[in-house]
Write a protein that holds these residues in place. Sequence first.
Motif, PDB file in Angstrom:
ATOM      1  N   GLY A   8      42.540  55.027  58.054  1.00  0.00           N
ATOM      2  CA  GLY A   8      42.414  54.019  56.646  1.00  0.00           C
ATOM      3  C   GLY A   8      41.888  52.890  57.007  1.00  0.00           C
ATOM      4  N   THR A   9      41.268  51.960  55.812  1.00  0.00           N
ATOM      5  CA  THR A   9      41.063  50.559  56.175  1.00  0.00           C
ATOM      6  C   THR A   9      42.031  49.981  56.186  1.00  0.00           C
ATOM      7  OG1 THR A   9      40.671  50.707  53.625  1.00  0.00           O
ATOM      8  CG2 THR A   9      38.714  51.101  54.828  1.00  0.00           C
ATOM      9  N   GLY A  10      43.341  50.224  55.906  1.00  0.00           N
ATOM     10  CA  GLY A  10      44.522  49.556  56.099  1.00  0.00           C
ATOM     11  C   GLY A  10      45.611  50.286  55.751  1.00  0.00           C
ATOM     12  N   ASP A 166      42.354  50.435  44.545  1.00  0.00           N
ATOM     13  CA  ASP A 166      43.315  49.844  43.776  1.00  0.00           C
ATOM     14  C   ASP A 166      43.754  48.491  44.216  1.00  0.00           C
ATOM     15  OD1 ASP A 166      45.164  50.204  41.399  1.00  0.00           O
ATOM     16  OD2 ASP A 166      46.938  50.196  42.922  1.00  0.00           O
ATOM     17  N   ARG A 167      43.613  48.190  45.243  1.00  0.00           N
ATOM     18  CA  ARG A 167      44.003  46.682  46.092  1.00  0.00           C
ATOM     19  C   ARG A 167      42.830  45.778  45.887  1.00  0.00           C
ATOM     20  NH1 ARG A 167      45.997  47.445  51.916  1.00  0.00           N
ATOM     21  NH2 ARG A 167      47.130  48.991  50.884  1.00  0.00           N
ATOM     22  N   GLY A 168      41.715  46.426  45.537  1.00  0.00           N
ATOM     23  CA  GLY A 168      40.460  45.507  45.639  1.00  0.00           C
ATOM     24  C   GLY A 168      39.673  45.502  46.788  1.00  0.00           C
ATOM     25  N   GLY A 169      38.430  44.890  46.674  1.00  0.00           N
ATOM     26  CA  GLY A 169      37.771  44.843  48.132  1.00  0.00           C
ATOM     27  C   GLY A 169      37.297  46.101  48.797  1.00  0.00           C
ATOM     28  N   VAL A 170      37.437  47.308  48.006  1.00  0.00           N
ATOM     29  CA  VAL A 170      37.227  48.427  49.057  1.00  0.00           C
ATOM     30  C   VAL A 170      35.705  48.462  49.625  1.00  0.00           C
ATOM     31  CG1 VAL A 170      36.421  49.851  47.002  1.00  0.00           C
ATOM     32  CG2 VAL A 170      37.567  50.704  48.763  1.00  0.00           C
ATOM     33  N   ILE A 171      34.660  48.209  48.898  1.00  0.00           N
ATOM     34  CA  ILE A 171      33.344  48.174  49.531  1.00  0.00           C
ATOM     35  C   ILE A 171      33.347  47.447  50.795  1.00  0.00           C
ATOM     36  CG2 ILE A 171      30.772  47.454  48.942  1.00  0.00           C
ATOM     37  CD1 ILE A 171      31.254  47.994  46.222  1.00  0.00           C
ATOM     38  N   ALA A 172      33.726  46.039  50.786  1.00  0.00           N
ATOM     39  CA  ALA A 172      33.830  45.499  51.729  1.00  0.00           C
ATOM     40  C   ALA A 172      34.638  45.956  52.926  1.00  0.00           C
ATOM     41  CB  ALA A 172      34.374  44.032  51.587  1.00  0.00           C
ATOM     42  N   ASN A 195      40.101  55.815  47.381  1.00  0.00           N
ATOM     43  CA  ASN A 195      41.424  56.608  46.652  1.00  0.00           C
ATOM     44  C   ASN A 195      41.921  55.488  45.916  1.00  0.00           C
ATOM     45  OD1 ASN A 195      43.443  58.473  46.617  1.00  0.00           O
ATOM     46  ND2 ASN A 195      44.662  57.316  48.136  1.00  0.00           N
ATOM     47  N   LYS A 196      42.633  56.226  44.815  1.00  0.00           N
ATOM     48  CA  LYS A 196      43.371  55.510  43.820  1.00  0.00           C
ATOM     49  C   LYS A 196      42.583  54.959  42.855  1.00  0.00           C
ATOM     50  CE  LYS A 196      46.992  54.197  47.169  1.00  0.00           C
ATOM     51  NZ  LYS A 196      47.847  53.164  47.761  1.00  0.00           N
ATOM     52  N   MET A 197      41.598  55.504  42.308  1.00  0.00           N
ATOM     53  CA  MET A 197      40.717  54.866  41.255  1.00  0.00           C
ATOM     54  C   MET A 197      41.744  55.016  40.164  1.00  0.00           C
ATOM     55  SD  MET A 197      37.595  53.666  40.336  1.00  0.00           S
ATOM     56  CE  MET A 197      36.833  53.367  38.784  1.00  0.00           C
ATOM     57  N   ARG A 198      41.511  53.893  39.399  1.00  0.00           N
ATOM     58  CA  ARG A 198      41.754  53.911  37.915  1.00  0.00           C
ATOM     59  C   ARG A 198      40.854  53.627  36.790  1.00  0.00           C
ATOM     60  NH1 ARG A 198      47.880  52.825  38.072  1.00  0.00           N
ATOM     61  NH2 ARG A 198      48.263  51.810  40.128  1.00  0.00           N
ATOM     62  N   GLY A 199      40.964  54.492  35.710  1.00  0.00           N
ATOM     63  CA  GLY A 199      39.824  53.934  34.642  1.00  0.00           C
ATOM     64  C   GLY A 199      38.687  55.033  34.801  1.00  0.00           C
ATOM     65  N   ASP A 200      37.624  54.511  34.379  1.00  0.00           N
ATOM     66  CA  ASP A 200      36.356  55.477  34.186  1.00  0.00           C
ATOM     67  C   ASP A 200      35.846  55.357  35.709  1.00  0.00           C
ATOM     68  OD1 ASP A 200      33.752  56.417  33.884  1.00  0.00           O
ATOM     69  OD2 ASP A 200      33.542  55.356  32.068  1.00  0.00           O
TER      70      ASP A 200
END
Length: 485
Positions: A8-10, A166-172, A195-200
């Motif tokens: 994982g990234t974290g 979900d926690r933000g900053g996934v690209i970075a 992981n953990k995508m919400r919405g469209d």
Amino acid sequence: MAAIMFQGTGSNVGKSLIVAGLARAFANRGKSVIPFKPQNMSNNAAVTVDGGEIGRAQALQAKAARKPLSVHMNPVLLKPQSDIGSQIVVQGKVWGNATAKQYQALKSQLMPAVMDSFALVQAQADLVLVEGAGSASEINLRQDDIANMGFARASNTPVVLVGDIDRGGVIASLVGTRSVIDPLDARLIKGFIVNKMRGDRSLFDAGMRAISKASGWPALGLVPYFTRAKFLPAEDAFELEQRLSASARPAKLTIAVIMLPRISNFDDLDPLIAEPDVNLVFLKPGEVLPICDVVILPGSKSTISDLAELFEHGWDIDIKAHVRRGGRVLGICGGFQMLGREVRDPEGTEGPITHIEGLGLFDCVTVLRGEKLLREVEGLDLKDGVPFKGYEMHIGETRFDVPPDRFLKFSDGREDGAVSAHGRVQGTYVHGLFAHDGFRMAWLQSLGQAPEPRSHEAEVDAVLDELAAHLEEHMDIDQILKLAR
């Protein structure tokens, strides 16, 4: 045999659930699958059939794979005892204690045990699903690493990197991992999952392309948030707290759980969380005990320091007042030890404090010494004659001046725990009681409830199937199988 690793990234990006879901998905396809985590850090542990302990997340993954628990699924388990130190469990048995700094110097000594366990599980399955720990980009911990890239390199296991949108900053976080890790480590990463995508989901199509272009790794899945995860055992206390906060609801029965810093084996609470007429209130330090029906003191990895914390926040006063008002208290393992007059630690097993007064709700003294007891148990509730199953995982012996009314009787004739003369205070060393449907129903009925019959194990199993179907839909599982080697 084939193996693939998920790093994982974290922390808390969802690696454990992804491995559990994939284990069930591949098992449903007829594959023999075994989970493996070289190093875990958790006070939430499970007893294995070979007489040791592993992280609770690997126990869930083994259930998903339909495999019996083995110490080799998690050869190194770190159980935090303080802010800077942990107990080290190797292949299911206590190996020693170390501060975080000391542990960095010990890791190289543990790699042989990790590789030995990995070879054993590989020989027993078509596919090994390996889970990393924390973040793959912690280059400050890379030397002698056994948890992430150090293991992947040593075993030549391909890696899939998991990021949490979900926690933000996934690209970075994904592209940044590619930038900071050693190029030889980066070559082992064969793809990524968001992981953990919400919405469209289509709103992140461009993001997936950007990550792939910047990292050179193919996208293997954009996985929507799996809301039913709250019905699966939590891996750590933070996750449990989030689930309890989300599950708060009007209910016929309110149970307050004292959240102490070294809480352990808190999956004891999962079957109660799932009860529709039960509301668990998770009390953090500084919060006042609310009006409730029952107070639960759960297990603790460090009974003495957690008991000191309980007194510091004045919960001892609240708990005793709760009992005087006619309320119920249940202590489990370390929580049971806290209910006595005193806890002693003459050998300094838990730390520098060698003794502390307890709550005094039972006339007993606990002495922490000797080998850790790890075993599965079954028997009867002595009050109602209701069968139970569970497990013991503790050190120490609790001695009563006058033999008390006992709580449970094991099938081998031994008796466990205690019940106060007025019946409102109960204590036991047995974990996992509420996962046994008959015991849980009888216990709730003793509180005046009329719970609907339900099978906790069947519900967990059904959610694992749902998770597997969820991943089949949103991940390229066929490609992941091809990548495994």
